[in-house]
Every structure is written in C-alpha cells, then in structure tokens.
Design an enzyme around this catalytic site. Structure first.
Site, PDB file in Angstrom:
ATOM      1  N   SER A 143       0.836  -1.196   0.000  1.00  0.00           N
ATOM      2  CA  SER A 143       0.000   0.000   0.000  1.00  0.00           C
ATOM      3  C   SER A 143       0.877   1.254   0.000  1.00  0.00           C
ATOM      4  CB  SER A 143      -0.964  -0.048   1.194  1.00  0.00           C
ATOM      5  OG  SER A 143      -1.978   0.913   1.082  1.00  0.00           O
ATOM      6  N   ASP A 297     -10.131  -3.232  -5.270  1.00  0.00           N
ATOM      7  CA  ASP A 297      -9.214  -2.308  -4.594  1.00  0.00           C
ATOM      8  C   ASP A 297      -9.139  -1.015  -5.394  1.00  0.00           C
ATOM      9  OD1 ASP A 297      -7.112  -1.031  -3.305  1.00  0.00           O
ATOM     10  OD2 ASP A 297      -5.610  -2.562  -3.762  1.00  0.00           O
ATOM     11  N   HIS A 327      -8.113  -4.877  -1.036  1.00  0.00           N
ATOM     12  CA  HIS A 327      -6.926  -4.188  -0.529  1.00  0.00           C
ATOM     13  C   HIS A 327      -6.521  -4.738   0.845  1.00  0.00           C
ATOM     14  CE1 HIS A 327      -4.010  -0.942  -0.449  1.00  0.00           C
ATOM     15  NE2 HIS A 327      -4.262  -0.836   0.835  1.00  0.00           N
TER      16      HIS A 327
END
Length: 357
Positions: A143, A297, A327
C-alpha cells in the site's frame, strides 16, 4: 475517528492510529529468528536475523509497512508475523522500517526516512556485518509502503553514492499516483471495505497537508493545474489498462483545477510521492519488479499501469493480479482474521522471492 475529529477532540488520523496501537507486539525472538528494535541512521527499525547457519551469504529485504503514510507500525502483529516468516523461510535478514508518519511528519519526511535506512543498509560494511550478499537485496512494501518502495528504487538507481544495486522491488497493492483519483478502480471500488475512495483521498491529502481545500479538490479530482497537464500521459488509463479493467468506463481526459494548490503543496506532483510520474528513461534503470494487485481495490489500476509502464521500459515484471482479493488481503493470515486468500497471496509472494531474490 470522524466524530472525534468533528468535535475537535483529536485529529482524524490520531483516532485511526489507536487501531495500530492495539495491534502492537513486542520485539520477541523465537527459535528461528532473533528480533530486535534498533536504529539505522537514527530511524527506528525492527530487525529480523535468522538463527540457522547461513551456509553462505544471506538474502535481505528492507520492508516498508502500509497505512496511508499516517498509520501502521513494523511492530503490528501481522507485519511482525510476515517479517518473521520471510526471515525464517528465506534465511534472510529483514529490516522493517518505522518511518515517521503524517500528519505530524508530512511528505517528504516518510520517504526521506525509508531512503536513509535503505542507503545506510546498502553500505558494504553494514551488509558484511549482517552477512548479506550485496547482489541479493530487495526493497518491499504494501500500500503506502509499496509507494515508498517504488520511490526508493527510483532514487537509488540515480544515486552516485550507492554502489550496491537492488536485486528486486516488491510492490504489494501499491499507491503510485495522486494525479487521477477517478480511475476505473476508484469508481468500481468507491465504497469497498478497508479502503473506500474517501479514505484513500484522505490519506493522499494528509500526506501533504491538513488544508481541507486540497482534500476537497482531490475528492472532485480537480487538484492538478493545467500547466501540469503533460503529466497525465503517464497515468492515462485508456492506454495503460487492459480492456477487461477499462470495462464500460470512458476516458474523458483530465479536469484541471487552479494553480494555487500545486504551488502550496507541490508534493503531489513529485515522483517521490507519485512514482508513476517518472519518465521512461528513469524507469529503464529499475530492478525487476513483483507487483501484486487486487480486483476489489481502489489502488488496482495504479499497480496495473506501473506494471505496463515498467514492461514497456524493458524492466522484467511479474504481475500477480488476484481477481478475488481486496486491498490489504495479504495481512489476513492470523487468527481471528485469517482468510484462505491471505495465505494464497502470501505463499505466491514467498515462492517468487525464493526463485528471484
């Protein structure tokens, strides 16, 4: 967090950070790995050293956790567990970095912290101290950490002081650009759990400022001034996304905002914050990449476009797209939040590392 923020009791991200605190575990060694909290170049890191005999020089990974540059910690249970497993299963030294976080420390501070740790670790005297093979070191992150890993790999490739070249960059559902926050993946996953579009916009804006004007402009996707319009070529999803991800979405080109926000907060136009804005010439110098993207995501298209641009620049890319994942899915490998998809993604990642690092 939102209620406390509205009432002026605490900043939204401080409220969110309480989740991090509940997840923290101490640096505890086990029969396979010695774990210590220390500092590299004054930045806190959690260091994982395998206990078994090395049988030669070891691999190494410098890891950057996720959390939108505002949350997260190397000592969180899931990060600690994954770092231990990688250290043990790959017989690798793992350096998990606790970079300073926004909103107290905005861009470029988080980037500068992870860059200084990586540069420190890549010194030949430090690598030899830990028995690391200089030809088998990678950077990795998930991320926001994937954002930092991509940015670090770019800067290292141009730093004349760094003699050691990275073997690989591992980008797990990375955030790679703050230019177009209305990509098909942002539209398709606007309100999906863990990372809805509104939260990602909040993370991006807080990375640069708490000024609500930037957040509002990003939310309406009108934060880029016309004079920066040339940068949209690098994030033109009509060119870089395959048809199955473009679906019925129609590319309408950028909607520009005024120049004031970019003048006050130029970070969102900086490749150190948006690695997708790097030129093709810069991309050509990069090490092989492993990129994980998840269908459900908002950040899916960032990773897909970067994989496409790297391949076009001649960089070897392994792009693993998980059609059933969301995600952060790889973090779900521990009870009580244990999912089969988390184990599957983690196992594929480890298998790639065994073959390519």
């Amino acid at each position: 967090s939102e209620a406390a923020d509205l009432l002026g009791l605490m900043h939204y991200m401080e409220g969110m950070r309480l989740i991090t605190v509940l997840e923290l575990v101490a640096a505890t060694s086990d029969e396979n790995v010695t774990v210590t909290d220390t500092e590299f170049d004054t930045v806190p890191v959690r260091l994982y050293l395998p206990r078994r005999a090395p049988g030669g020089l070891r691999r190494a990974m410098v890891y950057f956790h996720g959390g939108g540059w505002c949350l997260g910690d190397a000592g969180m249970k899931s990060y600690d567990h994954i770092s231990r497993r990688i250290s043990n299963e790959l017989n690798a030294v793992v350096v998990s970095v606790n970079y300073r976080l926004a909103p107290q420390h905005r861009f470029p501070v988080p980037f500068e912290d992870v860059y200084s740790v990586t540069k420190f670790f890549l010194q030949s005297k430090v690598l030899s101290q830990y028995g690391v093979d200089p030809a088998r070191v990678c950077v990795a992150g998930d991320s926001a950490g994937g954002n930092l890993a991509a940015a670090v790999a770019q800067q290292l490739s141009e730093d004349p002081e760094v003699k050691t070249k990275l073997k690989a960059q591992i980008l797990l559902y990375p955030a790679l650009q703050a230019l177009d926050l209305n990509l098909p993946s942002y539209r398709d996953n606007d309100d999906k759990p863990l990372l809805p579009r509104s939260l990602m916009v909040r993370f991006w804006s807080e990375y640069f400022t708490s000024d609500p004007a930037l957040r509002e402009a990003m939310a309406s996707n009108r934060h880029v001034p016309a004079e920066s319009g040339h940068l949209f070529q690098f994030v033109n999803w009509s060119r870089w996304l395959p048809a199955e991800m473009r679906k019925a979405h129609v590319y309408g080109g950028p909607a520009f905002g005024g120049a004031g926000l970019a003048r006050r907060y130029p970070g969102f136009l900086d490749p150190r914050a948006s690695p997708l804005l790097a030129s093709d010439a810069r991309l050509r110098r990069l090490p092989p990449a492993y990129i994980l993207t998840c269908e459900h995501d908002v950040l899916r298209d960032d990773g897909v476009m970067y994989a496409g641009r790297l391949r076009a620049a001649g960089v070897p890319v392994t792009h693993h797209h998980a059609k059933d994942a969301f995600h952060g899915a790889m973090m779900f490998v521990l009870w009580p939040l244990e999912l089969a998809v988390g184990h599957r993604l983690f196992d594929a990642y480890v298998d790639w590392l065994k073959e390519n690092l």
